[in-house]
Design a protein around this motif. Structure first.
Motif, short mmCIF file in Angstrom:
data_model
loop_
_atom_site.label_atom_id
_atom_site.label_comp_id
_atom_site.label_asym_id
_atom_site.label_seq_id
_atom_site.Cartn_x
_atom_site.Cartn_y
_atom_site.Cartn_z
N ALA A 355 0.77 -1.11 0.18
CA ALA A 355 -0.01 0.01 0.00
C ALA A 355 1.00 1.43 -0.24
O ALA A 355 2.14 0.92 0.45
N THR A 356 -0.25 2.32 -0.67
CA THR A 356 0.62 3.61 -0.33
C THR A 356 -0.27 5.12 -0.51
O THR A 356 -1.23 4.85 -1.23
N LEU A 357 0.24 5.32 0.81
CA LEU A 357 -0.44 6.84 1.22
C LEU A 357 0.17 7.94 0.83
O LEU A 357 0.85 8.17 1.13
N SER A 358 0.03 9.15 -0.44
CA SER A 358 1.03 10.10 -0.49
C SER A 358 -0.58 10.88 -0.56
O SER A 358 -1.69 10.87 -0.52
N HIS A 359 0.64 12.21 -0.11
CA HIS A 359 -0.53 13.74 -0.37
C HIS A 359 0.84 14.39 -0.90
O HIS A 359 1.83 14.19 -1.73
N GLY A 360 0.05 15.78 -1.38
CA GLY A 360 0.30 16.60 -2.44
C GLY A 360 1.42 17.91 -1.46
O GLY A 360 1.54 17.96 -0.54
N GLN A 361 1.88 19.23 -2.25
CA GLN A 361 2.01 20.25 -2.39
C GLN A 361 0.96 21.24 -1.86
O GLN A 361 0.80 21.51 -2.97
N TRP A 374 -1.42 -4.05 2.93
CA TRP A 374 -2.98 -3.74 3.31
C TRP A 374 -3.50 -5.49 3.49
O TRP A 374 -3.03 -6.04 3.47
N ILE A 375 -4.01 -5.81 4.77
CA ILE A 375 -4.68 -6.57 5.00
C ILE A 375 -6.03 -6.47 4.41
O ILE A 375 -6.81 -6.19 5.22
N ASP A 376 -6.66 -7.83 4.20
CA ASP A 376 -7.90 -7.56 3.91
C ASP A 376 -8.70 -8.89 5.01
O ASP A 376 -8.33 -9.91 4.90
N ASN A 377 -9.92 -8.16 5.42
CA ASN A 377 -10.08 -8.79 6.85
C ASN A 377 -10.69 -9.93 6.79
O ASN A 377 -11.99 -10.19 7.99
N GLY A 378 -11.55 -9.57 5.28
CA GLY A 378 -13.04 -10.38 4.58
C GLY A 378 -14.48 -10.20 4.40
O GLY A 378 -14.87 -10.86 4.93
N ASP A 379 -14.39 -9.07 5.32
CA ASP A 379 -15.53 -8.72 5.73
C ASP A 379 -16.08 -7.58 5.41
O ASP A 379 -16.67 -6.52 5.42
N GLY A 380 -15.45 -7.02 3.81
CA GLY A 380 -14.91 -5.86 2.96
C GLY A 380 -14.36 -4.44 3.88
O GLY A 380 -14.64 -3.79 3.66
N THR A 381 -13.27 -4.74 4.84
CA THR A 381 -12.86 -3.95 5.62
C THR A 381 -11.33 -4.38 5.76
O THR A 381 -11.22 -6.09 4.93
N ALA A 382 -10.22 -3.82 5.81
CA ALA A 382 -9.49 -3.98 5.88
C ALA A 382 -8.44 -2.93 6.82
O ALA A 382 -8.91 -2.00 6.98
N THR A 383 -7.17 -3.81 7.19
CA THR A 383 -6.05 -3.12 7.91
C THR A 383 -5.30 -2.56 7.25
O THR A 383 -4.63 -2.97 6.32
N LEU A 384 -4.83 -1.23 7.26
CA LEU A 384 -4.05 -0.25 6.85
C LEU A 384 -2.31 -0.62 7.66
O LEU A 384 -2.73 0.22 9.40
N ASN A 385 -1.57 -1.25 7.53
CA ASN A 385 -0.21 -0.66 7.96
C ASN A 385 0.91 -0.59 7.36
O ASN A 385 0.93 -0.75 6.58
N PHE A 386 1.52 0.68 8.06
CA PHE A 386 1.94 1.59 7.31
C PHE A 386 3.81 1.69 8.06
O PHE A 386 3.52 1.56 9.47
N ASN A 387 4.63 2.14 7.12
CA ASN A 387 6.17 1.85 8.00
C ASN A 387 6.74 3.32 7.69
O ASN A 387 6.59 3.69 7.01
N THR A 388 6.95 3.28 9.09
CA THR A 388 7.00 4.95 9.43
C THR A 388 8.68 4.78 8.59
O THR A 388 8.75 6.02 8.26
N SER A 389 9.62 3.51 9.24
CA SER A 389 10.78 4.56 8.09
C SER A 389 10.59 4.28 6.65
O SER A 389 12.23 5.62 6.17
N SER A 390 10.33 4.37 6.03
CA SER A 390 9.95 4.20 4.43
C SER A 390 9.12 5.73 3.94
O SER A 390 8.80 6.24 3.00
N VAL A 391 8.56 6.88 4.92
CA VAL A 391 8.51 8.52 5.32
C VAL A 391 9.84 8.80 4.09
O VAL A 391 10.85 8.67 4.23
N ALA A 392 9.05 9.57 2.61
CA ALA A 392 9.98 10.01 2.03
C ALA A 392 8.56 11.97 0.76
O ALA A 392 8.23 11.06 0.92
N SER A 393 10.29 12.50 0.97
CA SER A 393 9.37 13.05 0.28
C SER A 393 9.62 13.18 -1.20
O SER A 393 10.40 12.30 -1.92
N ASP A 394 8.18 13.40 -2.24
CA ASP A 394 8.33 13.67 -3.95
C ASP A 394 8.52 14.74 -4.28
O ASP A 394 9.08 15.90 -3.72
#
Length: 394
Positions: A355-361, A374-394
């Motif tokens: 998964a990738t979550l981004s925002h512009g400037q 992202w992990i499909d919970n099987g009920d129409g929802t998902a768990t989004l699990n982000f890696n804090t060390s992956s944050v980078a500027s675009d």
């Protein structure tokens, strides 16, 4: 509580409040103090106002009679003060100065809120903790009588002085935590470090992580040289195991009466697995705005918030609106985020489970992104699990 650092004193007319320039002191087991210099004699005038240098004011100062020195001043071991009041006083102030200081030296470390004079009262008693805060240590305690605001016929008294040792228990530590599932690391944060400013900073804080299914699996993490700018440490735990986590503080201060605090529960039966685990007050920063590290029950079909965040300016959310999936993505979303101004971005839930979550400037915010899974919970929802060390500027 009032605390000073090389700043002149002034008394305001409104509420007779003592105006002081405050700063944070780092008290330690060695009694590390900022040197605080107050102009008790030269800057606090008989009227309770700083002199404007006029001839009339100077003449008034020359003719004002000093109030008598408060009598029978004592400071008990438990911090109880007692002194005899004087006629003409409007209020009194307590000062904590360096031990052995010459009473004519107007330097001080801590000063109290005003202790108002009460008509018909001869003896004033109370705990210094009710009118001021001071780090554990040795002091010369002083009490000074001041005339009422507007009284131009009297000036402050000379100080009555006694030696005093401030001591007491150290508080239990409070810990926040973040299990980083991408690095298999439990990050720990001493969140109540400010409590020790007016006690004594612990020599160390020790955290014990005990595997609830294996008593032999015990991991200890230690935070040494505790200070306001040193509150973070970590422990390596075994992924997939469940731990009970406790903590205590250890002091080597001569003024702390309990050298080892009691144990405090940090987390009970916490499983450290493939998903991040954060306590509610764990603090982290990705720059001007933070990304979420964990979002549970994200609605795959309808979108919604991918993370509700607390910011310095305001709270903000990564609000997601479903859009046509981009190549390689199982789900795609347009992101709207309002923080200082309107910003936008994208959330991509890729077919390979990443998964990738981004925002512009926008405004003062730089474009950036965070990666995760992202992990499909099987009920129409998902768990989004982000890696804090992956944050980078675009």
């Amino acid at each position: 509580m009032k605390q000073t650092k090389k700043w002149a004193l002034a008394v305001t007319v409104s509420g007779m409040a003592l105006v002081l320039c405050s700063c944070s002191t780092a008290a330690s087991n060695a009694n590390r103090y900022f040197t605080s210099v107050g102009a008790i004699a030269t800057n606090l005038m008989n009227s309770g106002k700083v002199s404007n240098g006029s001839t009339a004011s100077a003449a008034s100062e020359n003719t004002a009679a000093a109030l008598p020195t408060p009598g029978d001043f004592t400071m008990s071991e438990d911090g109880t003060y007692s002194f005899t009041g004087v006629d003409g006083a409007g209020y009194y102030l307590l000062y904590f100065c360096e031990p052995g200081a010459d009473p004519s030296d107007d330097s001080f470390i801590y000063t109290s809120e005003p202790i108002n004079a009460v008509s018909g009262t001869t003896t004033y008693t109370g705990s210094y903790l009710d009118v001021m805060q001071a780090a554990y240590g040795e002091y010369q305690a002083r009490v000074v009588a001041f005339p009422a605001v507007g009284d131009t016929t009297s000036s402050m008294s000379s100080p009555a002085c006694v030696d005093f040792i401030a001591e007491g228990e150290q508080s239990l530590p409070t810990l926040e935590y973040f299990w980083d599932s991408f690095s298999d690391t439990l990050n720990l944060q001493l969140s109540n470090v400010g409590t020790y400013t007016y006690e004594a900073y612990p020599k160390e804080v020790e955290v014990v992580c005990t595997n609830v299914n294996d008593d032999a699996d015990v991991v200890t993490a230690t935070l040494e040289n505790v200070a306001t700018d040193n509150i973070d440490f970590s422990a390596a735990l075994t992924k997939g195991e469940t731990y009970k986590i406790s903590a205590h503080s250890i002091s080597d201060s001569n003024y702390v009466t309990n050298k080892v605090s009691g144990d405090t529960l940090v987390a009970d039966n916490m499983t450290v697995g493939d998903v991040n685990v954060l306590s509610s007050a764990y603090a982290y920063s990705h720059g001007s705005v933070n990304f979420p590290l964990l979002t549970e029950n994200f609605d795959l079909v309808n979108g919604g918030s991918a993370g509700d965040m607390h910011g310095v300016i305001s709270d903000y959310s990564y609000d997601c609106t479903p859009t046509a999936a981009t190549p390689g993505s199982a789900y795609s979303y347009d992101v709207s985020i309002y923080y200082a101004d309107q910003g936008d971005g994208k959330l991509e839930l890729h077919e390979d489970g990443t998964a990738t979550l981004s925002h512009g400037q926008w405004a003062f915010i730089r474009a950036a992104h965070i990666d995760g899974v992202w992990i499909d919970n099987g009920d129409g929802t998902a768990t989004l699990n982000f890696n804090t060390s992956s944050v980078a500027s675009d």
